[in-house]
Design a protein around this motif. Structure first.
Motif, PDB file in Angstrom:
ATOM      1  N   ILE A 491     134.863  60.162  21.860  1.00 42.16           N
ATOM      2  CA  ILE A 491     133.671  60.769  22.695  1.00 42.16           C
ATOM      3  C   ILE A 491     132.729  60.928  21.792  1.00 42.16           C
ATOM      4  N   ALA A 492     131.358  60.556  22.267  1.00 42.26           N
ATOM      5  CA  ALA A 492     130.148  60.943  21.432  1.00 42.26           C
ATOM      6  C   ALA A 492     129.045  60.784  22.578  1.00 42.26           C
ATOM      7  N   ALA A 493     128.236  61.985  22.336  1.00 42.97           N
ATOM      8  CA  ALA A 493     127.137  61.916  23.109  1.00 42.97           C
ATOM      9  C   ALA A 493     125.842  61.064  22.483  1.00 42.97           C
ATOM     10  N   ASN A 494     125.034  60.667  23.394  1.00 50.34           N
ATOM     11  CA  ASN A 494     123.991  59.673  23.179  1.00 50.34           C
ATOM     12  C   ASN A 494     122.436  60.322  22.903  1.00 50.34           C
ATOM     13  N   ALA A 495     121.900  60.177  21.715  1.00 49.26           N
ATOM     14  CA  ALA A 495     120.721  60.886  21.272  1.00 49.26           C
ATOM     15  C   ALA A 495     119.699  60.488  22.099  1.00 49.26           C
ATOM     16  N   GLU A 496     119.470  59.170  22.501  1.00 55.54           N
ATOM     17  CA  GLU A 496     118.195  58.634  23.335  1.00 55.54           C
ATOM     18  C   GLU A 496     118.466  59.282  24.706  1.00 55.54           C
TER      19      GLU A 496
END
Length: 681
Positions: A491-496
């Motif tokens: 699981i990882a959030a998207n910086a853009e």
């Protein structure tokens, strides 16, 4: 005879009326309320009225630029052309935040105008019109408890101002006002200005009086003759939902829910300028990005022991309207039960005993040291050591450090839950320890610049911090729910996405991300970036709520390209398990799609206004907003008193002459008008 004389008089009066209108338009210049200024309005609660109001006929005074103590003394004590309307720079107001309070009761002050500036112009100064202890007495702790979460708090929001106060937007209108003031009202060679002087008329009359009980029970024309109230309860919508949707037939068991929450709203001294970038937007963005990061694994939730429910509360800055209403309803069951029958689908209900854990995301956009946040908790409630340990470990895995708080929660929605059930474990994530790092809490200065956000950068300290935090929150939720370590690490959030979402909510509401979540041709005014104030009666805040719901639906929902019209994109009869939301199929195209997702809006009004009403409640929010007819501003050149008296004398003389002339015409009308035709007919 009298009829013809009357007709002559009427035509003359009509001509004079048109002439007077033309003269008025030449004398007065109207300042556009949408692009020129925002008013301070009046609110009430159980104890008092706060905010601003002009007299019923408006307030007029000579404008004077106030940017120093000398200027301030001139309008308050020594100036010879009072009443004044001080034109105050924000940077000077920040040095003396009690200035507006000192104007109360001073007959020399007719109103006040605040020149809006960027936060960078304050040279490190702070300005927060809220209290040092926001919402004190309405949460978990006593109203008498020592509290200094907001050290910059001046309490201006709680002042009762007997004069209007407007904020002036940068732009053409402000330039016109400043040019007029400097041209006519400036000192020349240390000599005070002489007439004519640049003046203003401010109309901001509020009907609210005294307190909420009086305001809600006394009509506009008194307790006997009035039926319409003077004010309205603050109200709006929470946004809430689940990852996958759970039908009412599958109920929640005790302590099965992991609740992740944040707030949507903020407040401010001026009704239309409430950006709330750090106060609320940063936390909301972090939560929404965490949900998006969880979306690929949402289908696995049925395998997990715990279930995730998210809530974005509204009205929290005004004594916890959104969270107090939800807790009030959860004492029984939430959401309301749907009647039984065939083909009935509705969200599963739950109550307070269903909640095991609350993770609340607070002010998280600013840190003294980047990527260093705090975990606040309440010493008197259920132990949170294990919860904080999980968050801390995921933080370490994502280059983020967490420091434990002191055992007292900041102003937080979770306080409303703990007030009713201290068995719930709560962790409140913030970028501050014992006091806010936000220097502009609940001020119009809490904007994109304060949050240090730019449109093109995904590597700024703020976006990096929010991205890491969103990943930490998402992984923590997955672990608490029962996901294995492989799923957690994926699981990882998207910086853009976080950059784009932050820009949409703080700089450009008509951004591609938001445009795509509405139908083609839907208008999205940019002023909505400043609409965090909850308000009343379907105000601009509801657009923001709608956008939040739709953006979450984009992350968690399913696309249906065949249900692509407003009539077809509707929930089947008896199905309220999902929301059916019609959106664009692309950013600029006209094709549309139906997004089906378990994300809902929930109407909230303080429990104090539910039957039986309690307008003097000390437990629930009692805030109302005053009603008004018109809010306006005009500028004009004020002549000397001698000129005014002369004009008045001339006017009275002309009226007397006109009346005498009319009477004389009536007396001799038979000789002036040929009446033989009338007699012959």
């Amino acid at each position: 005879m009298m009829l013809r004389a009357g007709l002559v008089i009427f035509l003359v009066c009509l001509q004079l009326s048109d002439a007077a209108k033309n003269v008025s338009e030449r004398i007065y210049m109207t300042i556009d309320s949408k692009n020129g200024f925002s008013p301070c309005i009046r609110l009430t609660n159980a104890n008092k009225q706060v905010g601003c109001s002009s007299p019923s006929g408006g307030a007029h005074g000579v404008m004077h630029l106030v940017n120093s103590s000398v200027d301030l003394a001139w309008v308050m004590t020594t100036g010879t052309h009072h009443p004044y309307v001080p034109l105050i720079t924000q940077s000077f107001l920040a040095t003396q935040p009690d200035m507006l309070t000192k104007f109360i009761g001073n007959s020399r002050i007719a109103g006040a105008l605040i020149i809006m500036e960027k936060s960078s112009s304050l040279n490190g100064q702070s300005f927060s019109p809220d209290l040092k202890c926001p919402n004190q007495g309405f949460g978990l702790y006593s109203k008498d408890a020592q509290c200094n979460w907001n050290p910059a708090g001046s309490g201006l929001l709680l002042g009762d101002y007997d004069f209007p106060i407007y904020s002036l937007f940068p732009g053409t209108n402000l330039s016109t006002i400043l040019d007029c003031t400097r041209k006519y009202n400036s000192f020349v060679n240390d000599a005070p200005p002489d007439y004519p002087l640049c003046a203003t008329n401010m109309l901001d009359f509020m009907y609210a009086v005294k307190d909420t009980f009086t305001c809600m029970t006394q009509g506009l024309y008194g307790p006997i003759f009035g039926s319409s109230t003077r004010c309205d309860p603050l109200e709006g919508y929470n946004v809430w939902g689940t990852l996958t949707g759970r039908n009412a037939s599958d109920t929640y068991s005790e302590r099965e829910i992991i609740l992740v929450v944040t707030r949507l709203d903020a407040k401010g001294l001026f009704k239309d300028v409430v950006p709330g970038a750090e106060s609320s937007t940063a936390g909301m963005v972090a939560l929404m990005a965490a949900l998006r990061a969880l979306a690929p694994e949402a289908a696995r939730e049925e395998e997990w022991a715990k279930k995730i429910v998210y809530v974005i509360f509204n009205g929290e800055s005004l004594d916890y309207i959104g969270s107090s209403r939800m807790v009030y309803d959860m004492k029984k069951t939430f959401p309301a039960q749907v009647p039984s029958g065939e083909n009935i689908f509705a969200p599963a209900t739950f109550n307070l005993s269903s909640v095991k854990t609350i993770i609340e995301v607070g002010q998280v956009g600013l840190s003294v040291v980047p990527d260093n946040l705090f975990l606040h908790y309440d010493n008197g409630s259920n132990s949170t050591e294990a919860l904080r340990a999980i968050l801390t470990q995921h933080g370490k895995d994502n280059s983020m450090n967490f420091t434990a708080g002191s055992g007292t929660l900041p102003p937080a929605s979770s306080q409303m839950f703990l007030r009713e059930d201290k068995r719930i474990e709560v962790a409140y994530i913030a970028d501050h320890g014992s006091s806010f790092t936000n220097r502009f809490y609940n001020s119009y200065l809490d904007d994109a610049e304060n949050l240090k956000v730019t449109e093109n950068s995904t590597s700024s300290a703020t976006i990096t911090q929010l991205t890491r935090l969103s990943t930490v929150v998402a992984r923590t939720l997955a672990q608490l729910a029962g996901a294995n370590t492989t799923i957690q690490s994926s699981i990882a959030a998207n910086a853009e996405y976080i950059r784009d979402l932050t820009v949409c909510f703080t700089m450009n509401f008509s951004c591609p991300l938001v445009k795509q979540s509405f139908t083609a041709g839907h208008t999205l005014p940019d002023y909505l970036v400043n609409s965090r104030y909850i308000g009343v009666n379907n105000g601009p805040n509801n657009y923001l709520v709608n956008a939040v719901q739709r953006l979450i639906a984009q992350s968690l929902g399913a696309d249906n390209r065949t249900l692509n019209t407003s009539t077809s994109c509707q929930a089947p009869k008896g199905d309220s398990l999902n929301s059916y939301l019609l959106m664009r199929a692309g950013v600029n195209g006209t094709e549309e799609r139906c997004v089906i997702a378990p994300v809902y809006t929930y109407f909230v009004q303080s429990p104090a206004f539910l039957d039986p009403v309690d307008y003097r409640s000390t437990v629930y929010s009692t805030w109302t907003e005053s009603r008004w007819n018109d809010i306006s501003m005009e500028i004009f050149l004020k002549p000397s008193p001698t000129s005014e008296h002369t004009a008045l004398g001339v006017g009275i003389t002309l009226v007397v002459v006109f009346i005498a002339l009319t009477l004389q015409i009536n007396r001799v009308s038979s000789s002036l008008f040929d009446t033989s035709v009338a007699h012959n007919t």
